[in-house]
Design an enzyme around this catalytic site. Structure first.
Site, short mmCIF file in Angstrom:
data_model
loop_
_atom_site.label_atom_id
_atom_site.label_comp_id
_atom_site.label_asym_id
_atom_site.label_seq_id
_atom_site.Cartn_x
_atom_site.Cartn_y
_atom_site.Cartn_z
CE LYS A 206 -1.61 2.84 2.43
NZ LYS A 206 -1.70 4.22 2.37
CB CYS B 128 10.98 6.91 12.68
SG CYS B 128 12.27 5.85 11.97
CD GLU C 19 7.64 10.34 15.71
OE1 GLU C 19 8.65 9.85 15.13
OE2 GLU C 19 6.47 9.75 15.50
#
Length: 536
Positions: A192, A301, A400
């Protein structure tokens, strides 16, 4: 303008069954540069069915690792050939610097597919385990022990159909990271693509076709949230690999848990960079800058977004970092000297700005940055931002941010620094800086993070990568990544018999307690006799 009206399903481009589309908007120009179809449930059904057939009936899972590895090498070569066109395309749709597109975004998947191809040369998926476990059993009333042995063939088999969801920040590169181990293991995949920047990932379809990948082994679709959730829960899917926010990851985890379905989740972090008093500031500053706001505009990340520095040196670090942050060129990512490009979408830039504004309301100070650059009226730019006078309990220290923002937090010694670093719901990455490498490793052992660096911000892509807590489940990279896509099975024979030669010939003999040569059950001169890792 690049437009697609089809998905890559069952080895060919197939017209989408939905008339919905996604516009791809360039973060640097705010102009539409591409368009792809948005999958309906029927499209998802078709992609899963193709992957299911390829796994259940096709040759792919029945090839040896060495045979599958040859396809991975061809894929790596195909990426290498297309790098000149991929570099500007990735920069246009993501907004990362052209240098990052060249030296990481397109180089990393070449490395990944080649690495897993090389791993396939020695990957063993079967072993014979003949054991005498009698010495470990309880002693009976007569002083003897109950005979206990095993005589088995242990097989590691591919899990099946994998629904794979890379994240937008390293969308093209992550395909190698995720598909390399999955394909080597023998799985088939529904990939995806990411919504903001799908164009480069669609190029993989041509690369797979040129590599001769059998139909249905990899299928590529674009989908919105509802259809993506449908893919996660699809009855034809056996496993999910997802990279993204912890909020969406929690929903994926809940769905796969309800289905008792294996899942690998990489969900980001709020990584700490611990600076000890003996570290040299002139060595540390460039690494802090590069690992935070200089890493894909902070959209990484593993970005070190919490700088934990000695309280006695706080002002000096604040001054040095302020100068370093304010010196970075913010601008057109197509220009080779640009360090900080735009953020991926206007919505994301607004989110980053709102978190900074909330930090100010909580009492923190914006030492530099904290706004849109005055000279850049077009594009989703945000200045490199250093937040000082912050505490570890502020939202900006705990959530984050995923932008060019870092928080400077003081510590009152090593124990306090370790406490602050571990006081986080995340545990993905981080670093410690000290004059003593050996001591740095001692500190690193005490940080609850899946990957950690000593006097460095480098990532070892040949070793396990993943996190603790809200940073996710499972591991990517290295040999461990392949293990995530394999099930282990045991097929046993009566311990007194010999395994058929056709099954045991050439298969490595497992080692461990009870598997050495002996006189108990399962030992002797049968197919499993021997010691160590002797091949039969």
């Amino acid at each position: 303008m690049i437009e697609h009206d089809s998905f890559y399903i069952d080895g060919a481009w197939r017209a989408a069954k939905s008339d919905k589309t996604f516009d791809v908007i360039s973060p640097r120009s705010e102009q539409v540069v591409g368009r792809v179809p948005a999958a309906s449930r029927d499209d998802i059904d078709d992609a899963v069915a193709a992957a299911r057939r390829a796994f259940d009936e096709g040759p792919w899972p029945r090839l040896s690792p060495v045979e599958r590895a040859e396809y991975l090498r061809r894929i790596a070569a195909g990426i290498e050939k297309r790098r000149p066109e991929l570099v500007p395309l990735i920069t246009e749709e993501l907004g990362c610097s052209v240098l990052l597109s060249e030296f990481y975004m397109t180089a990393m998947p070449v490395m990944s597919f080649n690495y897993f191809a090389e791993l396939g040369q020695t990957l063993e998926l079967e072993e014979v385990r003949v054991s005498d476990l009698t010495p470990f059993t309880a002693t009976g009333p007569d002083g003897g022990k109950t005979p206990m042995g095993g005589n088995s063939l242990v097989i590691r088999e591919p899990i099946g159909v994998v629904a794979s969801f890379p994240a937008y920040n390293f969308a093209f590169a992550a395909v190698g990271q995720k598909l390399g181990p999955a394909l080597l293991a023998g799985c088939t995949v529904v990939l995806k693509v990411t919504e903001p920047n799908p164009l480069a990932t669609f190029v993989y379809a041509d690369i797979f076709e040129e590599a001769g990948l059998p139909p249905g082994v990899v299928n590529i679709v674009a989908a919105g949230p509802e259809e993506s959730a449908y893919l996660v829960e699809h009855p034809g899917v056996d496993m999910v690999s997802f990279t993204g926010s912890d909020q969406v990851g929690a929903k994926v985890a809940a769905a796969t848990a309800a289905l008792v379905r294996p899942v690998v989740l990489e969900l980001g972090g709020k990584s700490a960079a611990i600076v000890l008093e003996d570290a040299r500031m002139e060595d540390v500053i460039p690494l802090l800058v590069g690992a935070s706001v200089g890493a894909n505009s902070g959209q990484s990340c593993v970005a070190r977004s919490r700088f934990i520095v000695p309280a006695a040196q706080y002002d000096a670090y604040a001054d040095a970092l302020t100068k370093a942050f304010s010196s970075l060129k913010v601008g057109d990512p197509m220009e080779s000297d640009t360090v900080v490009g735009p953020l991926v979408t206007q919505k994301h830039r607004d989110r980053v700005a709102s978190i900074v504004e909330e930090a100010k309301r909580e009492g923190a100070t914006v030492a530099t940055g904290g706004k849109r650059p005055a000279d850049l009226s077009v594009g989703w730019y945000y200045e490199p931002t250093l937040i000082t006078d912050a505490t570890n309990d502020m939202k900006i220290s705990r959530e984050e941010t995923f932008g060019p923002v870092a928080v400077l937090i003081p510590h009152d010694g090593e124990e306090d620094a370790i406490r602050i670093a571990n006081d986080s719901p995340y545990g993905l990455s981080g670093s410690v800086f000290t004059a003593d490498d050996a001591h740095g490793f001692e500190v690193a052992r005490r940080i609850r993070a899946g990957t950690f660096s000593v006097n460095s911000v480098a990532a070892d892509l040949g070793s396990p990568f993943g996190g603790y807590g809200k940073s996710g489940l499972g591991r990517e990279h290295g040999p461990t990544a392949v293990d995530e896509y394999l099930h282990s099975r045991t097929i046993s024979l009566d311990p007194g018999k010999t395994l058929p030669v056709s099954m045991a010939s050439g298969v490595r003999r497992g080692d461990g307690p009870g598997t050495g040569t002996g006189t108990g059950a399962g030992a002797g001169t049968g197919a499993g006799a021997g010691t160590g890792t002797q091949a039969l």
